[in-house]
Design a protein around this motif. Structure first.
Motif: not given
Ligand code: AMP
Ligand code: MG
Length: 478
Positions: A462-465, A365-371, A416-421
């Motif tokens: 959405x954060x690391x577990x 998800x963070x990589x999806x905004x990589x600049x 890339x999902x922000x949320x997986x359960x």
């Protein structure tokens, strides 16, 4: 349309009685609605705002049989952890028949002819898991059974502890399993085997029914769907947990959710099911097990399809799987065109995710905004130097893209999902629901339906577990 307007057909009951057993549900004590899923309602042609809790409860609890519906359990067999079990069947699921192309089933509604030593029940914990995860998979675009609603009750059900009995109304385009064919093959009922093949052709592959070699074409299609399904599981870090052949759908969808998990930190050998001592169904074994299961299906279909044709179809499995996985991974990384060295770029990334104990969902998800800014990504790993080297290669690879950075971001945020359960999230909802607070189940249903959305207020999911909650193992008991 209202619930009471639903009309059903029961084509499965046109088969010989050996395929099923008609049996009524055993209603739960003091049932109450936990949640109803408007998307599934719409799939059945129902208007969600006309649905009344009392009617839904009656339907799920087996007190209201819609027009044309009949209660029955289906018979099947299967290979469980590598060993053939000659008779399984719906031990705790009772079917209602078919409406709008969906086969509806009450899971947890009491014993059937196929219950063996089981009580025919499902507990609230596992029912919430199945209800939410099937919607989460659908939200991710992964073929799956769906779920209309869930009820809880005061029915005590004995598992490792006493739990509340619950029922999920789940629905699928087909409930025929690899194990359905195994049942008729291994009991030498080849005429019935053929009837089942014709039934499945009609139900899930009607476009192939009038071709030259319909059974061959159907098996080829099952191989393709299964390979591509498992590639989709791999791409989101999903571990099914119990890939026995009785839990493999002949329509190529995900079914029978038990101790499944979306991985937290990436671990290639991750096993979510703690009864799976040898890791038969670990994350990285899933593609190979998919093929092993298809080989069992091929064996069961051998009276109907020449051996050479079965083998030819099985040989395509790896190609289907790899092509789909490569496509998905390219999309996850925002790469427009394939390149020969992509597999190495992907392999090295997953090696680094593993060595750095990285949670793959927030990473992608963070990589999806990589600049070019690397700090947020590097903060996710215990081995930032390795990731830095990989990011050099990634940046160089991005230079092959012709679109703009903004376009890549847009595409990747839809991929890339922000949320997986993850299990710890489901667990929170379960603990609240056991105290009769169903609000988190409702909120998670919203996240499940739209995993790519932002959902303000739920960022912590959405954060690391948190470390203490990562990669828990679950019991099969449900
Ligand atoms: P599963 O591993 O959950 O897919 O279940 C394997 C087999 O056991 C299926 O035939 C189920 O219907 C049956 N089964 C699982 N749990 C129960 C239960 N509590 N009561 C009756 N049958 C069950
Ligand atoms: Mg099952």
């Amino acid at each position: 349309m209202k619930l009471s307007d639903l009309t059903f057909t029961t084509p499965y009951l046109d088969l010989d009685p050996i395929f099923y057993h008609e049996t009524p549900p055993s209603p739960l004590k003091n049932p109450r609605l936990v949640s109803c899923n408007p998307d599934a309602a719409r799939l059945l042609g129902l208007s969600p705002d006309t649905l009344e809790a009392a009617e839904l409860v009656s339907l799920l609890n087996g007190r209201f049989l819609p027009d044309g519906a009949r209660y029955y359990a289906m018979c099947y067999a299967g290979h469980q952890f590598g060993h053939y079990v000659p008779r399984l069947g719906d031990g705790r699921a009772i079917n209602l028949g078919k409406t709008k192309g969906w086969n509806l089933q009450l899971k947890g509604s009491g014993q059937t002819l196929y219950s063996r030593q089981g009580d025919g029940r499902a507990v609230l914990r596992s029912s919430i898991r199945e209800y939410l995860i099937s919607e989460a998979m659908a939200g991710l675009g992964i073929p799956t059974s769906r779920a209309l609603a869930i009820i809880t009750s005061d029915e005590p059900v004995a598992r490792e502890r006493w739990e509340k009995g619950a029922i999920v109304l789940r629905m699928a385009p087909s409930w025929i399993r690899f194990g359905s064919f195994e049942y008729f093959f291994h009991s030498n009922r080849h005429a019935e085997l053929e009837k089942l093949a014709d039934f499945l052709l009609n139900e899930s592959f009607p476009e192939l029914a009038h071709g030259e070699e319909p059974y061959v074409a159907m098996f080829g299609e099952i191989v393709r769907r299964t390979a591509e399904l498992i590639a989709q599981w791999q791409s989101v870090g999903f571990n099914h947990g119990v890939m026995n052949t009785d839990n493999m759908s002949s329509a190529g969808i995900t079914i029978d959710y038990g101790p499944f998990a979306f991985m937290d930190t990436f671990e290639s050998g991750y096993v979510c099911n703690h009864t799976d001592t040898y890791g038969r169904y670990s994350y990285d074994s899933q593609p190979g097990i998919g093929l092993w299961n298809l080989q069992r299906l091929a064996h069961a279909l051998s009276p109907l399809i020449p051996q050479a044709k079965l083998e030819e179809s099985l040989q395509h499995y790896g190609t289907w799987f790899t092509a789909k996985l490569m496509k998905l991974l390219r999309a996850k990384l925002g790469l427009e065109e394939p390149r020969e060295d992509d597999p190495e770029l992907f392999r090295s990334l997953f090696r680094i995710l593993e060595s750095g104990r990285v949670d793959m969902t927030p990473f992608f998800r963070i990589l999806s905004r990589f600049d070019g800014e690397r700090e947020t990504l590097l903060a996710l790993t215990l081995t930032p130097d390795e990731l830095n080297v990989w990011l050099d290669a990634y940046e160089a690879r991005l230079a092959d893209n012709s679109g703009t950075t903004a376009q890549r971001h847009r595409e990747m945020l839809r991929t890339n999902p922000k949320y997986v359960l993850k299990n710890h999230i489901l667990q929170e909802a379960i603990e609240k629901a056991e105290e009769e607070d169903f609000t988190l189940v409702e909120s998670l249903l919203q996240l499940a339906r739209d995993p790519y959305g932002e959902h303000p207020g739920f960022e912590r999911f959405a954060r690391p577990t948190p470390h203490s909650l990562t990669n828990l193992k679950l019991s099969c008991s449900s």
